[in-house]
Design a protein around this motif. Structure first.
Motif, PDB file in Angstrom:
ATOM      1  N   LEU A 236       0.827  -1.211   0.000  1.00 57.43           N
ATOM      2  CA  LEU A 236       0.000   0.000   0.000  1.00 57.43           C
ATOM      3  C   LEU A 236       0.855   1.252   0.000  1.00 57.43           C
ATOM      4  O   LEU A 236       0.518   2.254  -0.653  1.00 57.43           O
ATOM      5  N   VAL A 237       1.977   1.237   0.712  1.00 54.84           N
ATOM      6  CA  VAL A 237       2.876   2.390   0.723  1.00 54.84           C
ATOM      7  C   VAL A 237       3.464   2.618  -0.664  1.00 54.84           C
ATOM      8  O   VAL A 237       3.572   3.757  -1.143  1.00 54.84           O
ATOM      9  N   GLN A 238       3.850   1.533  -1.336  1.00 50.10           N
ATOM     10  CA  GLN A 238       4.378   1.673  -2.690  1.00 50.10           C
ATOM     11  C   GLN A 238       3.333   2.247  -3.638  1.00 50.10           C
ATOM     12  O   GLN A 238       3.626   3.145  -4.433  1.00 50.10           O
ATOM     13  N   LEU A 239       2.110   1.740  -3.556  1.00 53.06           N
ATOM     14  CA  LEU A 239       1.047   2.267  -4.408  1.00 53.06           C
ATOM     15  C   LEU A 239       0.771   3.730  -4.102  1.00 53.06           C
ATOM     16  O   LEU A 239       0.573   4.538  -5.012  1.00 53.06           O
ATOM     17  N   ASP A 240       0.748   4.067  -2.832  1.00 56.90           N
ATOM     18  CA  ASP A 240       0.422   5.438  -2.449  1.00 56.90           C
ATOM     19  C   ASP A 240       1.532   6.414  -2.830  1.00 56.90           C
ATOM     20  O   ASP A 240       1.249   7.556  -3.208  1.00 56.90           O
ATOM     21  N   PHE A 241       2.782   5.980  -2.773  1.00 55.61           N
ATOM     22  CA  PHE A 241       3.893   6.893  -3.023  1.00 55.61           C
ATOM     23  C   PHE A 241       4.127   7.138  -4.507  1.00 55.61           C
ATOM     24  O   PHE A 241       4.550   8.237  -4.886  1.00 55.61           O
ATOM     25  N   THR A 242       3.859   6.153  -5.342  1.00 57.12           N
ATOM     26  CA  THR A 242       4.149   6.292  -6.772  1.00 57.12           C
ATOM     27  C   THR A 242       2.886   6.405  -7.609  1.00 57.12           C
ATOM     28  O   THR A 242       2.596   7.447  -8.179  1.00 57.12           O
ATOM     29  N   LEU A 243       2.108   5.320  -7.663  1.00 61.88           N
ATOM     30  CA  LEU A 243       0.976   5.290  -8.586  1.00 61.88           C
ATOM     31  C   LEU A 243      -0.112   6.266  -8.187  1.00 61.88           C
ATOM     32  O   LEU A 243      -0.550   7.089  -9.000  1.00 61.88           O
ATOM     33  N   LEU A 244      -0.590   6.185  -6.949  1.00 62.10           N
ATOM     34  CA  LEU A 244      -1.710   7.034  -6.527  1.00 62.10           C
ATOM     35  C   LEU A 244      -1.289   8.463  -6.279  1.00 62.10           C
ATOM     36  O   LEU A 244      -2.150   9.348  -6.160  1.00 62.10           O
ATOM     37  N   SER A 245       0.007   8.735  -6.174  1.00 61.38           N
ATOM     38  CA  SER A 245       0.500  10.106  -6.052  1.00 61.38           C
ATOM     39  C   SER A 245       0.923  10.689  -7.382  1.00 61.38           C
ATOM     40  O   SER A 245       1.499  11.794  -7.416  1.00 61.38           O
ATOM     41  N   CYS A 246       0.670   9.960  -8.459  1.00 63.78           N
ATOM     42  CA  CYS A 246       0.977  10.430  -9.820  1.00 63.78           C
ATOM     43  C   CYS A 246       2.468  10.742  -9.980  1.00 63.78           C
ATOM     44  O   CYS A 246       2.845  11.793 -10.504  1.00 63.78           O
ATOM     45  N   ARG A 247       3.302   9.818  -9.526  1.00 62.91           N
ATOM     46  CA  ARG A 247       4.747  10.013  -9.595  1.00 62.91           C
ATOM     47  C   ARG A 247       5.436   8.939 -10.435  1.00 62.91           C
ATOM     48  O   ARG A 247       6.641   8.739 -10.323  1.00 62.91           O
ATOM     49  N   SER A 248       4.706   8.263 -11.279  1.00 68.74           N
ATOM     50  CA  SER A 248       5.319   7.218 -12.102  1.00 68.74           C
ATOM     51  C   SER A 248       6.326   7.810 -13.073  1.00 68.74           C
ATOM     52  O   SER A 248       7.429   7.267 -13.254  1.00 68.74           O
ATOM     53  N   PHE A 249       5.981   8.926 -13.705  1.00 63.06           N
ATOM     54  CA  PHE A 249       6.897   9.549 -14.659  1.00 63.06           C
ATOM     55  C   PHE A 249       8.110  10.140 -13.954  1.00 63.06           C
ATOM     56  O   PHE A 249       9.252   9.973 -14.408  1.00 63.06           O
TER      57      PHE A 249
END
Length: 892
Positions: A224-237
């Motif tokens: 959940l932390v990984q999802l929240d930090f990258t994907l759900l925070s729009c930080r993939s790019f």
């Protein structure tokens, strides 16, 4: 491998052409595999990753728009709690899809890092030390610094564009953001409760079950932390471009002495200006690709340059991240990115309603302090105001542009229908020619015709999508006068698709194989002079080992690879086309005049045509796919209303093309990728079909029914034609309705909607209900049924009585006769000439013979309604069965 493919393999032998050639072939194969993987990831994102992210909670969007909307609707606590519970449930079921998306972005990031390292490693692998003197010297890469791996940079740009699209899609889904916050809160409370429960039951040492539960909870929390930090925070790019692409600092050797002059020039002291640098190579790729995009966007040759431009902006941000901090970015390049592309496309569609705004993107990820207007403190409101003004100006030119495209499409359809039609050579006609044409020329003409049609369809689709998305992004209303132009664009796309995919598909398929062979042969012939030059060089014995020898070995390997790819088969998959593109890029040799390939642009055009014809079905599908209209569903309501009110006997086929365009999302589009019964927030294809068919019912069929009902009532209630008011021919609604009734069935989302059948069902249902309410009105509706034949409507009988019999009879009641049918058969005979029933003998009450007229029976039948026919037939059948049974017994 941070140093590129093979690391220092390319410098294994100085002057050894055979090992260098072998290394070059391996490098070409490996690079082609990377490009093919990037293309597969791009297709996977469009097919599997992006649709769930865009469609999540779309049926709850109206309820979660803002707190003001909830306040206006006065939603009570129970309603809000039920909605939050439903949203929380959907997010819980959506977590596996989010985890799959995160793994997908992780794979994209790793592939981007790998390909960027290949660009540096193939040109200049890590420096090696001379064992004799201890000095540091650079080595030549496998392919050399003169080779510009444009296919690799295009693949990197494609992956970065996918990551940007995922970020924008996730960021634009308010339901997903709201549901994720609820889910995090619930899971946080759940974790606290579990820890408290374990603490209360613990005896000092946890058992195996408690340890397993704790490890599973910790693993889930980490996810959940990984999802929240990258994907759900729009930080993939951002995570992708912030990777370490040069952990060993290989491409710019660290030399201790620094000078202000060298720093001012953009390179370190002691290093020559032509030394290879990774950031310099990435910048060169950005300049090359950006120039291609700017040259083609807005022209008739535009295809996917807008999508490539998004990746180019992402590549520029990558260049800015790997640029050393003491160097100044290229101001000319930054100014071009800030001025040229936004002037042509201020808004570029990504997926669904997600958009790419070039200036805001540059201002967010790669600001330039020295350039006016592009600073972190620039006003986004002013940027959007400029974009709105530009979009308004372009919208004024929409009708003229749409008319021009429609005119070109009509000419193309007329000529293509004739050129692609099968025509026997033995039959003479207007197309017959005394001079027989070469088969190759005929194939080239057909290919040019097909490519021209697909380019027209792509231009119309891009114009429609850009207009709709730009207006949606800035909350601009679509002008009612622009609706016919937008419908015309749909007609252009779907008419071309119908001709190529249905009407003339046999001609397209039969030409495909020959066209691919001819294109491959033309591409192979372009390298004839280069092949002769390399063969002459390799045959001579007076050449020395060095840079030129390595370049010739590389070119020889590329030519050998091209020959195997172009001559090995007659079918060219996407992977084979990628290998050809990499081999073309590796044939470049700008350093040597004798071995320079001068026809690179022509070779790229032939390669595009080769890919075009080898995968014609996919290219045609992409060019004519209008699934994006799913996110503009309210536009179909306006289209249907406009078609009904503005119909003048023309445009019926145009409306069918509009329905076909809106059906793309359901018929093979992204809605068909998920199961229809899926309940994780994705609107099912069946609901979409119900909306489309319901719109046609409400906006077109119901008004037609009302007009016909009004005309039928006026015709029946008016005692004479003089009592009816003569309508103005221009405002004659009945004439328009007749034209719509004669239109063929509308095909939409796999269903057929017949206007005439729907109107007949409406009128029959209305007649039955109204007659059942007031039985005396049935005679009026019977007359309306007769008048309806003037509209071509053959209404079924409602099988109800024409009125009440309380006021007297007609002399012979069919119900009374059917009740006493046995006595009627025994006492009456039938006169066929006069069509009357005549009594066999006088009765006691009168000396005359009783007669029953058939016309009076028919009048009684009409008065009771056809509903009594079944009962009368049943009584007659029972009587006949009894008579035959009696006869059978007598015979026995």
């Amino acid at each position: 491998d941070n140093g590129g493919i093979g690391g220092g393999v390319a410098a294994a032998t100085d002057g050894g052409e055979v090992p260098a050639t072998h290394s070059a072939r391996k490098a070409i194969a490996a690079l082609a595999a990377l490009v093919d993987e990037a293309n597969e990831l791009d297709a996977l994102a469009e097919r599997r990753i992006l649709p769930p992210l865009a469609l999540f909670g779309c049926d709850l969007e109206s309820a979660s728009a803002s707190a003001e909307v909830a306040a206006m609707e006065e939603m009570d606590d129970d309603t809000m709690n039920r909605r939050d519970a439903e949203l929380l449930r959907r997010v819980g079921r959506f977590v596996p899809a989010l985890q799959e998306t995160f793994n997908f972005t992780l794979r994209c990031r790793r592939l981007v890092r790998n390909m960027v390292c290949q660009i540096g490693g193939c040109a200049s692998p890590p420096v090696v030390a001379d064992d004799g003197s201890g000095a540091v010297r650079p080595t030549a890469g496998i392919l050399g610094p003169d080779v510009r791996l444009v296919p690799i940079s295009e693949a990197i740009a494609k992956l970065l564009r996918v990551l940007i699209t995922i970020d924008e899609t996730v960021g634009g889904n308010t339901c997903l953001a709201e549901g994720w916050e609820l889910y995090k809160s619930v899971m946080r409370d759940r974790a606290v409760q579990m820890q408290q429960h374990q603490h209360q039951q613990s005896t000092g040492k946890e058992d195996e079950g408690q340890r397993q539960d704790r490890e599973e909870l910790e693993s889930f929390e980490r996810m959940l932390v990984q999802l929240d930090f990258t994907l759900l925070s729009c930080r993939s790019f951002v995570t992708a471009i912030e990777q370490n692409f040069d952990p060993g600092y290989h491409y710019v050797p660290q030399i201790p002495d620094e000078s202000l002059t060298a720093v001012a020039k953009g390179h370190r002291s002691g290093a020559s200006e032509d030394r290879f640098t990774l950031y310099g190579e990435v910048k060169a790729h950005v300049i090359d690709l950006y120039g291609r995009c700017c040259r083609r966007i807005g022209t008739t040759d535009e295809s996917n340059e807008a999508d490539l431009a998004i990746g180019v902006y992402a590549l520029y941000c990558l260049y800015r991240r790997i640029l050393p901090s003491h160097l100044v970015p290229d101001a000319k390049l930054h100014r071009a990115l800030w001025m040229e592309m936004p002037a042509k496309r201020p808004v570029i569609p990504l997926f669904a309603n997600a958009v790419f705004l070039p200036r805001e993107f540059v201002m967010r990820y790669a600001p330039y302090e020295g350039l006016r207007g592009c600073t972190p403190s620039a006003d986004p409101v002013e940027l959007r105001r400029d974009a709105v003004a530009q979009i308004s100006t372009e919208a004024q030119r929409l009708p003229a542009s749409a008319d021009g495209l429609r005119s070109d499409a009509l000419k193309w359809v007329a000529s293509a229908d004739m050129d692609l039609a099968p025509y026997p050579s033995s039959v003479s006609g207007p197309r017959a020619s005394t001079k027989k044409e070469e088969p190759a020329i005929t194939v080239e003409k057909i290919v040019a015709k097909i490519i021209g049609g697909i380019q027209l369809a792509r231009r119309a689709s891009l114009l429609l999508r850009n207009h709709l998305i730009s207006h949606y992004t800035f909350d601009m209303a679509i002008e009612p006068d622009h609706l016919p132009a937008l419908m015309g664009l749909c007609e252009v796309v779907k008419s071309i698709e119908k001709l190529l995919r249905v009407r003339r598909r046999p001609s397209v398929i039969s030409t495909q194989r020959a066209a691919v062979k001819l294109t491959a042969a033309s591409l192979f012939r372009l390298f004839e002079s280069l092949r002769l030059a390399t063969d002459h060089y390799n045959a001579s014995i007076d050449h020395e080992a060095g840079v030129e020898s390595r370049n010739i070995a590389r070119i020889t390997a590329c030519l050998s690879s091209l020959e195997g790819l172009l001559k090995g088969t007659s079918s060219f998959s996407k992977g084979r086309s990628d290998a050809i593109a990499v081999s073309l890029a590796c044939c470049a040799n700008p350093g040597a005049h004798d071995f320079r390939f001068e026809s690179m642009d022509e070779a790229r055009n032939l390669l595009d045509e080769l890919h075009f014809m080898s995968d014609i079905d996919d290219v045609l599908r992409r060019a004519c796919d209008m699934s994006f209209l799913y996110f503009q569903m309210e536009l179909f309501v306006r289209f249907t209303r406009s078609f009904y009110h503005r119909n003048r006997g023309v445009g019926i086929q145009s409306f069918q093309f509009v329905c076909s365009a809106f059906s793309d999302a359901s018929d093979g589009g992204f809605l068909s990728l998920s199961p229809p019964d899926r309940r994780d927030g994705i609107l099912s294809a069946q609901n979409y079909r119900d909306f489309m068919i319901g719109t046609i019912q409400e906006e077109m069929i119901v008004p037609i029914c009302q007009v016909i009902d009004s005309e039928l009532r006026l015709a029946v209630l008016a005692r004479s034609p003089r009592q009816r008011k003569q309508n103005n021919p221009k405002d004659d609604r009945a004439a328009k309705v007749r034209q719509l009734l004669d239109m063929p069935a509308i095909q939409i989302c796999g269903n057929s909607v017949s206007v005439k059948t729907s109107v007949q069902e409406y009128l029959e249902n209305m007649s039955y209900v109204m007659s059942a309410i007031s039985i005396d009105d049935n005679s009026i509706y019977s007359e309306m049924k007769a008048v309806a034949l003037q509209f071509g409507l053959n209404l079924a009988d409602i099988c109800l009585p024409l009125g009440d019999r309380g006021g007297g009879g007609c002399g012979a009641d069919v119900m009374e006769l059917s009740d006493d049918l046995s006595s009627i058969v025994q006492n009456f005979g039938y006169d066929m000439s006069q069509e009357i029933f005549v009594g066999k003998r006088p009765t006691k009450q009168t000396p005359d013979l009783a007669c029953i007229n058939v016309s009076r029976l028919a009048l009684s039948l009409e008065q009771h309604g056809l509903g009594v026919v079944n009962r009368s037939v049943s009584v007659a059948y029972t009587l006949l069965w009894e008579k035959f049974e009696t006869l059978s017994q007598m015979l026995i």
